[in-house]
Scaffold this motif. Structure first.
Motif, mmCIF file in Angstrom:
data_model
loop_
_atom_site.group_PDB
_atom_site.id
_atom_site.type_symbol
_atom_site.label_atom_id
_atom_site.label_comp_id
_atom_site.label_asym_id
_atom_site.label_seq_id
_atom_site.Cartn_x
_atom_site.Cartn_y
_atom_site.Cartn_z
ATOM 1 N N LEU A 140 3.688 1.597 -6.014
ATOM 2 C CA LEU A 140 4.129 0.919 -7.236
ATOM 3 C C LEU A 140 4.375 1.966 -8.308
ATOM 4 O O LEU A 140 3.502 2.790 -8.596
ATOM 5 C CB LEU A 140 3.049 -0.075 -7.697
ATOM 6 N N ASP A 195 -13.322 -0.777 -7.295
ATOM 7 C CA ASP A 195 -14.771 -0.545 -7.422
ATOM 8 C C ASP A 195 -15.167 -0.124 -8.829
ATOM 9 O O ASP A 195 -16.310 -0.261 -9.236
ATOM 10 C CB ASP A 195 -15.238 0.502 -6.393
ATOM 11 N N GLU A 220 0.862 -1.196 0.000
ATOM 12 C CA GLU A 220 0.000 0.000 0.000
ATOM 13 C C GLU A 220 0.897 1.244 0.000
ATOM 14 O O GLU A 220 1.848 1.329 0.771
ATOM 15 C CB GLU A 220 -0.921 -0.030 1.233
ATOM 16 N N ARG A 237 -10.295 4.854 0.139
ATOM 17 C CA ARG A 237 -11.389 5.837 0.218
ATOM 18 C C ARG A 237 -12.404 5.513 1.305
ATOM 19 O O ARG A 237 -13.459 6.135 1.372
ATOM 20 C CB ARG A 237 -12.092 5.912 -1.142
ATOM 21 N N HIS A 264 -20.429 6.598 5.118
ATOM 22 C CA HIS A 264 -20.680 5.440 4.252
ATOM 23 C C HIS A 264 -21.880 4.676 4.786
ATOM 24 O O HIS A 264 -22.018 4.496 5.993
ATOM 25 C CB HIS A 264 -19.487 4.473 4.263
ATOM 26 N N MET A 265 -22.724 4.218 3.869
ATOM 27 C CA MET A 265 -23.880 3.408 4.260
ATOM 28 C C MET A 265 -23.940 2.165 3.371
ATOM 29 O O MET A 265 -23.608 2.232 2.188
ATOM 30 C CB MET A 265 -25.162 4.223 4.056
HETATM 31 C C1 LIG Z 1 -16.704 10.306 0.753
HETATM 32 C C2 LIG Z 1 -17.097 8.951 0.224
HETATM 33 C C3 LIG Z 1 -18.322 8.401 0.564
HETATM 34 C C4 LIG Z 1 -18.674 7.145 0.087
HETATM 35 N N1 LIG Z 1 -19.862 6.600 0.486
HETATM 36 C C5 LIG Z 1 -20.124 5.308 0.177
HETATM 37 C C6 LIG Z 1 -21.273 4.668 0.721
HETATM 38 O O1 LIG Z 1 -22.083 5.280 1.444
HETATM 39 N N2 LIG Z 1 -21.469 3.358 0.423
HETATM 40 C C7 LIG Z 1 -20.610 2.651 -0.348
HETATM 41 O O2 LIG Z 1 -20.825 1.452 -0.534
HETATM 42 N N3 LIG Z 1 -19.524 3.245 -0.903
HETATM 43 C C8 LIG Z 1 -19.261 4.543 -0.658
HETATM 44 N N4 LIG Z 1 -18.147 5.142 -1.167
HETATM 45 C C9 LIG Z 1 -17.315 4.404 -2.130
HETATM 46 C C10 LIG Z 1 -16.313 3.455 -1.453
HETATM 47 O O3 LIG Z 1 -15.568 4.136 -0.472
HETATM 48 C C11 LIG Z 1 -15.382 2.928 -2.538
HETATM 49 O O4 LIG Z 1 -16.161 2.318 -3.544
HETATM 50 C C12 LIG Z 1 -14.369 1.910 -2.044
HETATM 51 O O5 LIG Z 1 -13.757 2.317 -0.845
HETATM 52 C C13 LIG Z 1 -13.305 1.743 -3.145
HETATM 53 O O6 LIG Z 1 -12.348 0.772 -2.766
HETATM 54 P P1 LIG Z 1 -11.180 0.397 -3.772
HETATM 55 O O7 LIG Z 1 -10.317 -0.577 -3.069
HETATM 56 O O8 LIG Z 1 -11.742 0.027 -5.084
HETATM 57 O O9 LIG Z 1 -10.358 1.754 -4.054
HETATM 58 P P2 LIG Z 1 -9.489 2.657 -3.058
HETATM 59 O O10 LIG Z 1 -10.164 2.753 -1.754
HETATM 60 O O11 LIG Z 1 -9.215 3.914 -3.795
HETATM 61 O O12 LIG Z 1 -8.153 1.826 -2.853
HETATM 62 C C14 LIG Z 1 -7.014 1.943 -3.681
HETATM 63 C C15 LIG Z 1 -5.779 1.858 -2.796
HETATM 64 O O13 LIG Z 1 -4.619 1.847 -3.637
HETATM 65 C C16 LIG Z 1 -3.644 2.680 -3.054
HETATM 66 N N5 LIG Z 1 -2.742 3.090 -4.138
HETATM 67 C C17 LIG Z 1 -2.979 3.995 -5.117
HETATM 68 N N6 LIG Z 1 -1.940 4.044 -5.977
HETATM 69 C C18 LIG Z 1 -1.031 3.142 -5.522
HETATM 70 C C19 LIG Z 1 0.255 2.700 -6.015
HETATM 71 N N7 LIG Z 1 0.796 3.204 -7.136
HETATM 72 N N8 LIG Z 1 0.938 1.745 -5.304
HETATM 73 C C20 LIG Z 1 0.385 1.209 -4.164
HETATM 74 N N9 LIG Z 1 -0.825 1.586 -3.673
HETATM 75 C C21 LIG Z 1 -1.532 2.532 -4.352
HETATM 76 C C22 LIG Z 1 -4.429 3.820 -2.451
HETATM 77 O O14 LIG Z 1 -3.682 4.507 -1.470
HETATM 78 C C23 LIG Z 1 -5.641 3.069 -1.876
HETATM 79 O O15 LIG Z 1 -5.412 2.633 -0.565
HETATM 80 C C24 LIG Z 1 -17.790 6.427 -0.764
HETATM 81 C C25 LIG Z 1 -16.569 6.997 -1.124
HETATM 82 C C26 LIG Z 1 -16.220 8.241 -0.644
HETATM 83 C C27 LIG Z 1 -14.878 8.833 -1.033
#
Ligand SMILES: Cc1cc2nc3c(=O)[nH]c(=O)nc-3n(C[C@H](O)[C@H](O)[C@H](O)COP(=O)(O)OP(=O)(O)OC[C@H]3O[C@@H](n4cnc5c(N)ncnc54)[C@H](O)[C@@H]3O)c2cc1C
Length: 436
Positions: A240, A409, A42, A50, A68-69
């Protein structure tokens, strides 16, 4: 099979999972369960991406990056929480009920779907949203027949501008909450999936869940503990920067100061946001267009007592007629969310704070002249823009490199870019790599 070929099968060796958001955590957990050794990397100093909590120095309280819900329909997300042993950290209200307040008119109502698939509630004037008629809701069927290029507005907005109370009090709040994209540009098909999986199934699919103590306590810390308990290694501060490819395989990961070889038989899951993945993978088409979410966390002044009491089992309130969409109350911290917040995300934090404190004071009957501590968090790339055009760019987990899978996501899980989609994408990537 020769020994070299067998060693080269990506279904055997260690898997390097890059990105410890919920997609990466889900992939790592699933791979561990499938018996694969896992190394999770990470870029940040903490996991969760997020969806995380932290102690805010100004408020001196633990806050979430944003409210988040989950709904009961989010079965993969709820299974994930149960699997990591954190089920009891989610609130479990008895009723599927969403209280709303119109900040402009002062009217309040509760959206409470009926048991079973027949929406009896829309035939009761007492349970309908004020100003709406039963027939207004039936237009929802137009979503079911939406074309791939149709927006929510194409299906549900009226020509001439005034779309009426159901639009303002139901379709706009539902669309921005579920898709973080305004209905004038949001995909009608994706909103139909949300309606089909939740409201169309009745109350049992609509129970809302929120993290009782914080997002990290529910989704992140227990997941890291479970991954470590399976023997997985977790490294923070590893960004990365490049991958090395040879023919149809990834052979090394470049983290700047650290080079990690990807040995024959090993594989990689890239669980990064779309722009990050597209920058690292030549030729990857990804939806780069994003929409912001703005959150305000307000520590109530000492002695301030909200006049409107929110239910202790689900202390949330939907808002229309002001700037905020949702209000959550945890202890003495009120957190407000504004989704699809293109306008607010560009305004100075002090201005946003004043606007959202005004909404809070009005919603909870507090003194608007008070000057509480406020933290504004602008997540400028909160989710991809869930427009018909962007959704066509979502790739599946498979890439042209046979030991590399995608998660996130934003990948093509069929679900809106949410926790549910992130968790499903991690499982899909793990399954793909584990295939013999
Ligand atoms: C304010 C807000 C409210 C939300 N509300 C809701 C809700 O009510 N209900 C719901 O279901 N969803 C909600 N969401 C959406 C939900 O948070 C996301 O869909 C989910 O967290 C995405 O997860 P992910 O792992 O796909 O992406 P991310 O959480 O973006 O994870 C990607 C990870 O990769 C890391 N990274 C990036 N580049 C590199 C690299 N080059 N090398 C190593 N690591 C790297 C980042 O630091 C991060 O930790 C909300 C989002 C936000 C921002």
């Amino acid at each position: 099979m020769t020994e070299t070929a067998s060693r080269d099968r990506p279904s055997r060796g260690r898997v390097h999972v890059v990105g410890a958001g919920l997609a990466g955590l889900s992939a790592a957990l699933r791979l561990g369960k499938l018996g694969r050794p896992v190394a999770l990397y990470e870029a940040a100093s903490q996991a969760g991406g997020r969806c995380r909590s932290y102690v805010d120095a100004k408020l001196e309280r633990s806050i979430d990056n944003g409210n988040h819900m989950l709904l009961a329909a989010n079965t993969a997300a709820l299974d994930f929480v149960a699997e990591i042993g954190a089920g009891d950290t989610l609130t479990r209200p008895d009723r599927a009920a969403f209280p709303f307040l119109d900040l402009a008119s002062g009217e309040s109502w509760t959206v409470e779907p009926s048991n079973g698939p027949i929406p009896w509630w829309i035939f009761s004037a007492a349970r309908r949203i004020p100003g709406t008629a039963a027939g207004d809701y039936l237009a929802a069927w137009k979503l079911a027949f939406a074309g791939a290029d149709d927006t929510v507005a194409d299906c549900l907005a009226k020509s001439g501008g005034d779309n009426g109370p159901l639009w303002e009090r139901f379709w706009v709040p539902l669309t921005v909450a579920a898709l973080n994209t305004h209905p004038r540009e949001a995909s009608a098909r994706l909103l139909w999936l949300v309606v089909r999986e939740s409201f169309a199934k009745g109350a049992a699919a609509c129970h809302p869940f929120i993290a009782r103590d914080g997002l990290s306590e529910t989704f992140v810390d227990p997941a890291l503990a479970a991954i470590r308990a399976q023997g997985g290694a977790v490294a923070f501060g590893r960004r990365l920067r490049a991958l090395t490819f040879q023919a149809d395989r990834v052979t090394a990961l470049d983290f700047g100061e650290q080079q990690v070889p990807v040995e024959p038989g090993e594989a990689v899951v890239l669980a990064l946001p779309p722009a990050g993945a597209a920058d690292l993978l030549p030729g990857l088409q990804a939806p780069r267009d994003a929409r912001p979410i703005v959150n305000a966390h307000i520590r109530l002044p000492e002695g301030a007592t909200p006049q409107r009491r929110l239910a202790p089992d689900l202390p949330i309130l939907g808002l229309v007629g002001g700037a905020a969409d949702w209000l959550f109350l945890r202890g003495d911290v009120v957190s407000l969310t504004v989704s699809a917040a293109e306008d607010l995300a560009e305004r100075p934090a002090e201005e946003v704070a004043a606007l959202l404190w005004r909404d809070t004071a009005r919603a909870l009957g507090l003194d608007s002249q008070a000057e509480p501590l406020v933290r504004i968090i602008k997540e400028k790339r909160a989710t991809l823009a869930q427009t018909p055009a962007a959704l066509k760019l979502r790739p599946g987990p498979r890439t042209r490199w046979r030991n590399l899978a995608l998660a996130g996501d934003w990948t093509d899980t069929g679900y809106p870019a949410t926790i549910e989609s992130a968790v499903r994408s991690g499982t899909a990537a793990a399954r793909l790599l584990a295939k013999p």
